[in-house]
Write an enzyme that holds these catalytic residues in place. Structure first.
Site, mmCIF file in Angstrom:
data_model
loop_
_atom_site.group_PDB
_atom_site.id
_atom_site.type_symbol
_atom_site.label_atom_id
_atom_site.label_comp_id
_atom_site.label_asym_id
_atom_site.label_seq_id
_atom_site.Cartn_x
_atom_site.Cartn_y
_atom_site.Cartn_z
ATOM 1 N N ASP A 178 -7.236 -4.035 4.666
ATOM 2 C CA ASP A 178 -5.813 -4.313 4.402
ATOM 3 C C ASP A 178 -4.979 -3.401 5.297
ATOM 4 O O ASP A 178 -5.462 -2.377 5.789
ATOM 5 C CB ASP A 178 -5.456 -4.069 2.936
ATOM 6 N N SER A 179 -3.710 -3.788 5.460
ATOM 7 C CA SER A 179 -2.797 -2.941 6.223
ATOM 8 C C SER A 179 -2.612 -1.583 5.538
ATOM 9 O O SER A 179 -2.309 -0.601 6.208
ATOM 10 C CB SER A 179 -1.438 -3.630 6.334
ATOM 11 N N TYR A 205 2.538 -4.538 7.638
ATOM 12 C CA TYR A 205 2.357 -5.582 8.653
ATOM 13 C C TYR A 205 3.363 -6.728 8.466
ATOM 14 O O TYR A 205 3.565 -7.533 9.365
ATOM 15 C CB TYR A 205 0.960 -6.195 8.533
ATOM 16 N N GLY A 206 3.917 -6.824 7.243
ATOM 17 C CA GLY A 206 4.659 -8.013 6.824
ATOM 18 C C GLY A 206 5.805 -8.420 7.724
ATOM 19 O O GLY A 206 6.170 -9.588 7.781
ATOM 20 N N CYS A 223 -5.667 -9.087 2.807
ATOM 21 C CA CYS A 223 -4.270 -8.965 3.229
ATOM 22 C C CYS A 223 -3.811 -10.375 3.598
ATOM 23 O O CYS A 223 -4.401 -11.010 4.479
ATOM 24 C CB CYS A 223 -4.199 -8.042 4.443
ATOM 25 N N ASN A 224 -2.786 -10.847 2.898
ATOM 26 C CA ASN A 224 -2.301 -12.207 3.177
ATOM 27 C C ASN A 224 -1.693 -12.311 4.560
ATOM 28 O O ASN A 224 -1.844 -13.326 5.249
ATOM 29 C CB ASN A 224 -1.252 -12.607 2.137
ATOM 30 N N THR A 225 -0.994 -11.251 4.960
ATOM 31 C CA THR A 225 -0.318 -11.286 6.251
ATOM 32 C C THR A 225 -1.351 -11.424 7.373
ATOM 33 O O THR A 225 -1.196 -12.242 8.292
ATOM 34 C CB THR A 225 0.527 -10.008 6.436
ATOM 35 N N GLU A 265 4.106 0.955 -1.760
ATOM 36 C CA GLU A 265 3.530 1.983 -0.875
ATOM 37 C C GLU A 265 4.144 3.359 -1.154
ATOM 38 O O GLU A 265 3.482 4.377 -1.010
ATOM 39 C CB GLU A 265 3.738 1.617 0.599
ATOM 40 N N CYS A 290 0.521 -11.540 -1.908
ATOM 41 C CA CYS A 290 0.446 -10.259 -1.190
ATOM 42 C C CYS A 290 -0.330 -9.324 -2.097
ATOM 43 O O CYS A 290 -0.044 -9.234 -3.303
ATOM 44 C CB CYS A 290 1.842 -9.699 -0.919
ATOM 45 N N THR A 291 -1.310 -8.651 -1.524
ATOM 46 C CA THR A 291 -2.227 -7.878 -2.359
ATOM 47 C C THR A 291 -1.595 -6.605 -2.921
ATOM 48 O O THR A 291 -2.200 -5.932 -3.758
ATOM 49 C CB THR A 291 -3.505 -7.544 -1.563
ATOM 50 N N HIS A 292 -0.390 -6.273 -2.482
ATOM 51 C CA HIS A 292 0.329 -5.144 -3.077
ATOM 52 C C HIS A 292 1.008 -5.526 -4.405
ATOM 53 O O HIS A 292 1.297 -4.659 -5.221
ATOM 54 C CB HIS A 292 1.448 -4.659 -2.146
HETATM 55 N N1 DGL Z 1 -0.883 -6.372 1.428
HETATM 56 C C1 DGL Z 1 -0.615 -7.186 2.525
HETATM 57 C C2 DGL Z 1 -0.532 -8.648 2.164
HETATM 58 O O1 DGL Z 1 -1.243 -9.074 1.334
HETATM 59 C C3 DGL Z 1 0.481 -6.869 3.458
HETATM 60 C C4 DGL Z 1 1.453 -5.836 3.209
HETATM 61 C C5 DGL Z 1 2.131 -5.453 4.494
HETATM 62 O O2 DGL Z 1 1.522 -4.705 5.239
HETATM 63 O O3 DGL Z 1 3.264 -5.912 4.725
HETATM 64 O O4 DGL Z 1 0.196 -9.411 2.717
#
Ligand code: DGL
Length: 273
Positions: A10-11, A42-43, A73-75, A158, A192-194
């Site tokens: 993940d990012s 990364y988003g 990470c979805n992004t 974060e 988004c995994t966050h």
């Molecule tokens: N957790 C990541 C996701 O699922 C991205 C978060 C990010 O870096 O913007 O998209």
């Protein structure tokens, strides 16, 4: 015998919400987690940059002995997975595999929605990529998708502000924005995994009865069935039950923050990509 772990990328910290469910369901395997915390989030980054960073991370996990990498990470799944699978993997190592989190989430959502109106919360990058509507159109063409980007949610998580009163404002704003697009949405994917860390707040602002799907359990059960079907990969994995954590940021920063995502003492190493 050297270790052959499952790689999880993940990012930042968000992928730990997925790793904890995968390792919970399949504790027998060895895992190596890589968080590119130094370059997160990364988003808001472009396709090219997310692809480049993700490819570097995948190569690092391959070099650590992982033949299978999950982009938690979805992004990265939205912007880099397809090119890595189709262009890079055949050159790097055709026997290795890279999987994402969007496909399993899309496969699961049809089982939950009765109104066939589904919402997706994601980063700006994930929403702009249109990956969810495109994948859903292939698997469940009767489902209508409504997306909402939530650019403040990853920073809130974060920076450890996910439970603060201040976070309410940004959560309510995005929840209202999504529900104003269609009042019949009955199922929402946290794309988004966050975002699972914001789940109690998201629920507070949602109408009662709306299904809220976090990806951890979905990805874990999809991976379990993948490994049952792919003995070529499964038989290569070592089963020592260990979890190794790598970060591109400082080790102390990672071990402090990662505790909210993953139980137990974490042995963290710094890596450069
Ligand atoms: N957790 C990541 C996701 O699922 C991205 C978060 C990010 O870096 O913007 O998209």
């Amino acid at each position: 015998m050297s270790m052959v772990p499952i790689g999880v990328f993940d990012s930042g910290y968000g992928g730990l919400t997925v790793l904890s469910k995968i390792a919970g369901l399949m504790p027998q395997y060895d895992y190596v987690y890589l968080g590119d915390n130094a370059r997160a989030p990364y988003g808001t980054r472009s396709f090219d940059v997310v692809y480049e960073y993700t490819l570097q991370s995948v190569k690092k996990l391959f070099s650590m002995g992982a033949p299978l990498v999950i982009l938690a990470c979805n992004t990265a799944s939205a912007k880099a997975l397809r090119t890595i699978q189709q262009v890079d993997l055949p050159q790097i190592n055709p026997a290795n595999r890279v999987l994402g989190v969007i496909r399993p989430s899309v496969e699961a959502v049809g089982n939950f929605s009765k109104t066939r109106k589904v919402g997706v919360f994601g980063t700006t990058g994930t929403v702009q990529s249109q990956s969810y509507p495109l994948e859903l159109a292939k698997i469940s063409p009767d489902i209508e998708v409504f997306q909402q980007d939530c650019p403040m949610w990853v920073p809130l998580v974060e920076y450890g502000e996910y439970a603060s009163d201040g976070a309410d404002y940004f959560v309510e704003q995005s929840v209202r924005a999504l529900m104003s697009k269609c009042a019949d949405i009955d199922t929402i994917i946290l794309g988004c995994t966050h975002y699972p860390l914001l789940m109690p707040k998201i629920r507070r602002f949602l109408p009662q009865g709306v299904n809220l799907l976090a990806q951890g359990d979905i990805v874990a059960s999809s991976l379990k069935s993948y490994l049952l079907r792919h003995s070529d990969i499964e038989s290569r994995l070592t089963k020592g039950g260990t979890v190794r954590f790598l970060t591109t940021e400082s080790v102390d920063k990672f071990s402090g923050a990662a505790r909210i995502f993953f139980d137990g003492d974490l042995a963290v190493e710094h890596v450069d990509l």
